[in-house]
Design a protein around this motif. Structure first.
Motif, PDB file in Angstrom:
ATOM      1  N   ALA A  63      12.838  34.493 -26.568  1.00  0.00           N
ATOM      2  CA  ALA A  63      14.210  34.232 -26.999  1.00  0.00           C
ATOM      3  C   ALA A  63      14.538  32.749 -26.937  1.00  0.00           C
ATOM      4  O   ALA A  63      15.299  32.228 -27.762  1.00  0.00           O
ATOM      5  CB  ALA A  63      15.191  35.010 -26.121  1.00  0.00           C
ATOM      6  N   ALA A  64      13.921  32.058 -25.982  1.00  0.00           N
ATOM      7  CA  ALA A  64      14.160  30.623 -25.835  1.00  0.00           C
ATOM      8  C   ALA A  64      13.377  29.807 -26.854  1.00  0.00           C
ATOM      9  O   ALA A  64      13.489  28.574 -26.898  1.00  0.00           O
ATOM     10  CB  ALA A  64      13.787  30.175 -24.420  1.00  0.00           C
ATOM     11  N   GLY A  65      12.587  30.484 -27.682  1.00  0.00           N
ATOM     12  CA  GLY A  65      11.869  29.790 -28.749  1.00  0.00           C
ATOM     13  C   GLY A  65      10.501  29.267 -28.392  1.00  0.00           C
ATOM     14  O   GLY A  65       9.952  28.420 -29.097  1.00  0.00           O
ATOM     15  N   ALA A  66       9.910  29.779 -27.295  1.00  0.00           N
ATOM     16  CA  ALA A  66       8.614  29.252 -26.872  1.00  0.00           C
ATOM     17  C   ALA A  66       7.540  30.329 -26.771  1.00  0.00           C
ATOM     18  O   ALA A  66       6.548  30.156 -26.057  1.00  0.00           O
ATOM     19  CB  ALA A  66       8.764  28.537 -25.532  1.00  0.00           C
ATOM     20  N   GLY A  67       7.700  31.418 -27.485  1.00  0.00           N
ATOM     21  CA  GLY A  67       6.725  32.499 -27.423  1.00  0.00           C
ATOM     22  C   GLY A  67       5.317  32.070 -27.795  1.00  0.00           C
ATOM     23  O   GLY A  67       4.336  32.596 -27.255  1.00  0.00           O
ATOM     24  N   ALA A  68       5.195  31.106 -28.692  1.00  0.00           N
ATOM     25  CA  ALA A  68       3.864  30.649 -29.123  1.00  0.00           C
ATOM     26  C   ALA A  68       3.098  29.984 -27.989  1.00  0.00           C
ATOM     27  O   ALA A  68       1.861  29.878 -28.038  1.00  0.00           O
ATOM     28  CB  ALA A  68       4.005  29.678 -30.288  1.00  0.00           C
ATOM     29  N   LYS A  69       3.809  29.552 -26.965  1.00  0.00           N
ATOM     30  CA  LYS A  69       3.160  28.872 -25.850  1.00  0.00           C
ATOM     31  C   LYS A  69       2.648  29.839 -24.781  1.00  0.00           C
ATOM     32  O   LYS A  69       1.962  29.430 -23.850  1.00  0.00           O
ATOM     33  CB  LYS A  69       4.129  27.877 -25.203  1.00  0.00           C
ATOM     34  CG  LYS A  69       4.509  26.715 -26.108  1.00  0.00           C
ATOM     35  CD  LYS A  69       5.389  25.720 -25.375  1.00  0.00           C
ATOM     36  CE  LYS A  69       5.713  24.515 -26.257  1.00  0.00           C
ATOM     37  NZ  LYS A  69       6.530  23.504 -25.523  1.00  0.00           N
ATOM     38  N   ALA A  75       7.412  19.265 -20.748  1.00  0.00           N
ATOM     39  CA  ALA A  75       7.584  20.644 -21.202  1.00  0.00           C
ATOM     40  C   ALA A  75       6.259  21.393 -21.090  1.00  0.00           C
ATOM     41  O   ALA A  75       5.233  20.926 -21.596  1.00  0.00           O
ATOM     42  CB  ALA A  75       8.066  20.668 -22.648  1.00  0.00           C
ATOM     43  N   PRO A  76       6.228  22.548 -20.421  1.00  0.00           N
ATOM     44  CA  PRO A  76       4.994  23.332 -20.309  1.00  0.00           C
ATOM     45  C   PRO A  76       4.446  23.704 -21.681  1.00  0.00           C
ATOM     46  O   PRO A  76       5.197  24.067 -22.582  1.00  0.00           O
ATOM     47  CB  PRO A  76       5.451  24.573 -19.535  1.00  0.00           C
ATOM     48  CG  PRO A  76       6.636  24.104 -18.744  1.00  0.00           C
ATOM     49  CD  PRO A  76       7.347  23.165 -19.680  1.00  0.00           C
TER      50      PRO A  76
END
Length: 338
Positions: A103-109, A86-87
């Motif tokens: 929206a996919a839940g990975a904004g913190a990345k 996972a990136p």
């Protein structure tokens, strides 16, 4: 930077690249190179991308499980991308890509975004790496594990970054279903299936709400203007928005995003006019419409059926595009859609 300007830049760039790609798409930028909404609004999932989504079980079907790596997927450009894990560090080059990652839940990345990405609010605090063409040095320096880009609006940037051995995953949704699929696909890539499914389910609920409400309503002739003097033809998500909202897009006799012939609009005589809210630097679309010779004879003008909608909702093919659908449906069928 205004969203309409971003759309306009993307449009002209995309419309120019395709014959001028959108000012609305990913709406929201002040770039002056675009007139097509798809550009600004973002990244979309093209037919190729769609094939990739169909070839790989949608994340929605894996909500209870974790992604198995290595994961191999073909993006909208037909290039096969391998994710060994996972990136952890992500760069986005278009507002629609940015919103879809959140929206996919990975904004913190996300470590960096294009300068037009302004939603959600957290996106504005991210480092900015340029406009649609992007600052290649800044993108490389960000040291991302993957760059999410639009296959249409960011075409040149995608090619340039790949030449520098930067991993890029490009998408290009042409329909609302493909926009939903992209959110779930991002969830699969990022191993955030549960969050992605939640966002996708909300989009599906919005879609059902509208289609159920207007299924028995009479179809109305609709003209939509996302940037001054620009409308959308067949084959693009904005055209589908009008159709799903219970309308008949009078511009659908042509394809893609294009500059209008004012006389042709008068002849088509739309019953409803939908236009993107004007923003600083773009001027008022309504003002332009009101001063066009002969348009006062159009039914929508005589009956005062002109409605403004949030440009970012209807021009970015991201997770909020179904909210844009609801707004357009309210304009076309206010009695059926509340």
């Amino acid at each position: 930077m205004s969203n309409n300007m971003w759309r306009k830049k993307a449009a002209v760039t995309a419309a120019a690249a395709l014959t001028l790609s959108l000012a609305l798409a990913g709406c929201g930028g002040k770039d002056t190179n675009s007139a097509s909404p798809s550009a600004a609004a973002t990244a979309t999932v093209q037919p190729a991308a769609t094939a990739a989504v169909q070839a790989t079980p949608p994340a929605a079907t894996q909500a209870a499980s974790k992604t198995v790596y290595p994961l191999k997927l073909k993006d909208a450009t037909g290039v096969e991308i391998t994710f060994d894990k996972a990136p952890e560090k992500i760069v986005t080059l278009a507002p629609s890509e940015t919103e879809s990652v959140y929206a996919a839940g990975a904004g913190a990345k996300i470590v960096a975004v294009d300068k037009w990405s302004d939603y959600p609010a957290e996106a504005k605090s991210k480092a900015q790496i340029g406009d649609l063409n992007s600052n290649m040095e800044a993108v490389v320096a960000a040291g991302s594990d993957v760059v999410f880009a639009s296959a249409g609006v960011n075409k040149k940037a995608v090619e340039a970054l790949r030449a520098l051995n930067v991993k890029v995953f490009a998408s290009d949704p042409k329909t609302l279903q493909q926009a939903i699929d992209r959110v779930e696909l991002f969830g699969q890539i990022l191993n955030t299936q549960a969050e992605a499914k939640k966002a996708a389910d909300e989009m599906r609920a919005d879609l059902k709400k509208v289609t159920d409400a207007v299924k028995n309503a009479p179809k109305k002739r609709v003209y939509i203007e996302f940037s001054p003097g620009w409308t959308v033809g067949s084959g693009e998500f904005m055209d589908e928005i009008v159709t799903l909202a219970g309308g008949i897009n009078i511009g659908a006799d042509k394809k893609g995003w294009y500059k209008i012939d004012p006389e042709a609009i008068i002849k088509a005589n739309p019953e409803v006019i939908v236009y993107a809210k004007g923003e600083a630097g773009m001027g008022s679309i309504l003002e332009e419409i009101n001063k066009r010779p002969g348009w006062d004879a159009i039914d929508a003008m005589k009956n005062k059926k002109q409605y403004a909608v949030d440009s970012n909702l209807v021009s970015r093919v991201g997770p909020r595009v179904t909210k844009g659908l609801i707004e357009v449906a309210k304009a076309i069928h206010p009695d059926e859609v509340k």
